[in-house]
Design an enzyme around this catalytic site. Structure first.
Site, PDB file in Angstrom:
ATOM      1  N   LEU A  30       0.860  -1.182   0.000  1.00  0.00           N
ATOM      2  CA  LEU A  30       0.000   0.000   0.000  1.00  0.00           C
ATOM      3  C   LEU A  30       0.895   1.230   0.000  1.00  0.00           C
ATOM      4  O   LEU A  30       1.873   1.294   0.748  1.00  0.00           O
ATOM      5  CB  LEU A  30      -0.906   0.021   1.233  1.00  0.00           C
ATOM      6  CG  LEU A  30      -2.110  -0.925   1.247  1.00  0.00           C
ATOM      7  CD1 LEU A  30      -2.794  -0.874   2.610  1.00  0.00           C
ATOM      8  CD2 LEU A  30      -3.103  -0.580   0.151  1.00  0.00           C
ATOM      9  N   ASP A  31       0.568   2.225  -0.823  1.00  0.00           N
ATOM     10  CA  ASP A  31       1.313   3.481  -0.828  1.00  0.00           C
ATOM     11  C   ASP A  31       1.218   4.140   0.546  1.00  0.00           C
ATOM     12  O   ASP A  31       0.273   3.885   1.308  1.00  0.00           O
ATOM     13  CB  ASP A  31       0.743   4.441  -1.875  1.00  0.00           C
ATOM     14  CG  ASP A  31       0.923   3.925  -3.292  1.00  0.00           C
ATOM     15  OD1 ASP A  31       1.865   3.148  -3.511  1.00  0.00           O
ATOM     16  OD2 ASP A  31       0.120   4.300  -4.167  1.00  0.00           O
ATOM     17  N   PRO A  32       2.179   5.028   0.882  1.00  0.00           N
ATOM     18  CA  PRO A  32       2.074   5.740   2.158  1.00  0.00           C
ATOM     19  C   PRO A  32       0.733   6.446   2.345  1.00  0.00           C
ATOM     20  O   PRO A  32       0.185   6.464   3.455  1.00  0.00           O
ATOM     21  CB  PRO A  32       3.231   6.746   2.075  1.00  0.00           C
ATOM     22  CG  PRO A  32       4.238   6.066   1.209  1.00  0.00           C
ATOM     23  CD  PRO A  32       3.435   5.324   0.182  1.00  0.00           C
ATOM     24  N   LEU A  33       0.185   7.012   1.269  1.00  0.00           N
ATOM     25  CA  LEU A  33      -1.109   7.688   1.371  1.00  0.00           C
ATOM     26  C   LEU A  33      -2.217   6.736   1.789  1.00  0.00           C
ATOM     27  O   LEU A  33      -3.142   7.107   2.523  1.00  0.00           O
ATOM     28  CB  LEU A  33      -1.469   8.314   0.013  1.00  0.00           C
ATOM     29  CG  LEU A  33      -2.899   8.844  -0.149  1.00  0.00           C
ATOM     30  CD1 LEU A  33      -3.113  10.085   0.712  1.00  0.00           C
ATOM     31  CD2 LEU A  33      -3.196   9.149  -1.614  1.00  0.00           C
ATOM     32  N   ALA A  34      -2.147   5.489   1.323  1.00  0.00           N
ATOM     33  CA  ALA A  34      -3.252   4.545   1.496  1.00  0.00           C
ATOM     34  C   ALA A  34      -3.290   3.944   2.896  1.00  0.00           C
ATOM     35  O   ALA A  34      -2.274   3.763   3.557  1.00  0.00           O
ATOM     36  CB  ALA A  34      -3.136   3.429   0.461  1.00  0.00           C
TER      37      ALA A  34
END
Length: 333
Positions: free
Chosen positions: A72-76
């Site tokens: 998962l991306d840091p944003l997610a």
């Protein structure tokens, strides 16, 4: 509290954690490894007793294998599947499984990363986009579709990451290969309009960066010119809306939002992204087959102070994993 009955130790298995937005998947995994690498749940008790330590806070994390089944991306935030021991061999099953997401799209601006952590590449009009217009165009993105991965990604072409071509102004040797994915469902679930706190990123592409990107794309696109079309009445909060979707493995949610912005005659990027389901693991169990996630704060608290074992013989974080663990192999490793 009754004792938890467990198979012979140490265990191998799979569980899921509810990742928060902010940290990388790798940092979350490293934090969890600090705990499981010192637990008799996953490490032979003899190895724990015999190895050298330097104080209570000295942790060894090289005694157990651990991995994740889809970054998962840091944003997610949301479901992050974790495999321990021989459970890591099963993680590939989660790369191609069906996943569910919920994402917030912000109109009027596209970024290099297709999300709010990137830099603004292009601004575009957005006032003409209505709820009805979004719902009308969603059908183009349902079913089997072909996606072009973002050029600002770690995917490689001839051994070089795509983002290096874009940043260095090197023409792509060939078009980025499209991927066939399946969007099983895609729905507009919340029309936020201008009633929200989201804003476009402050960081912008410089003229030189735009030229470099155009150079990278000109060998594979007919008209790669990146040109702003500023809104005639700046200052108003741009429209945002929320989508929910069920998709096949390999689907880029950010690309769906980016391409949807183009289909609406505007631009768009992701400002929130939640993976609500991956395979049988979900944030909101609705059936006996569904498996819930270990809340991240359970691990945060344990990293500060694990506390002592309860009446069942296990610390709180160990009990939380046991309640959700899908055991892959109960034999000693």
């Amino acid at each position: 509290m009754p004792k938890v009955v467990v198979p012979p130790l140490p265990l191998s298995g799979i569980f899921a954690v509810s990742k928060p937005s902010g940290p990388t998947s790798m940092s979350v995994l490293e934090d969890i490894k600090r705990l499981v690498g010192n637990s008799r749940l996953f490490v032979d008790a003899c190895k724990l007793e015999n190895r050298p330590t330097k104080g209570n806070r000295k942790r060894r994390k090289d005694t157990v294998k651990i991995g994740q089944g889809g970054t998962l991306d840091p944003l997610a935030d949301g479901v992050l599947v974790v495999g321990v021991g021989k459970g890591t061999k099963r993680l590939s099953d989660f790369l191609d499984c069906v996943k569910e997401y919920r994402t917030t799209a912000l109109l009027g601006c596209e970024t290099d990363s297709y999300d709010c952590h990137g830099a603004r590449v292009r601004d575009a009009p957005w006032r003409h986009v209505t709820k009805e217009a979004v719902e009308a165009v969603l059908d183009k993105f349902r079913g089997e579709i072909y996606q072009t991965p973002p050029i600002f990604s770690a995917l490689k072409m001839d051994g070089k990451p795509l983002h290096e071509y874009a940043r260095q102004g090197i023409p792509l040797p060939r078009p980025i290969e499209k991927r066939k994915v399946t969007v099983h469902s895609l729905n507009l679930v919340d029309w936020m309009g201008c009633n929200h706190d989201f804003r476009w990123p402050q960081k912008e592409f410089s003229p030189d960066q735009k030229v470099a990107l155009q150079t990278a794309l000109k060998s594979v696109e007919i008209d790669p010119v990146i040109q702003d079309k500023p809104d005639e009445h700046p200052g108003q909060v741009p429209t945002a809306f929320v989508l929910s979707m069920t998709v096949s493995g390999g689907t880029y949610v950010r690309s769906i939002v980016h391409d949807l912005g183009h289909a609406l005659g505007s631009a768009a990027h992701v400002v929130t992204l939640t993976r609500s389901r991956q395979g049988g693991f979900t944030l909101d169990p609705k059936s006996e087959e569904d498996k819930s996630c270990v809340p991240w704060d359970v691990f945060e608290k344990a990293l500060e102070d694990e506390g002592g074992p309860g009446e069942d013989g296990w610390r709180l974080w160990e009990r939380e994993i046991l309640d959700r663990l899908e055991i892959v192999d109960a034999q000693r490793q």
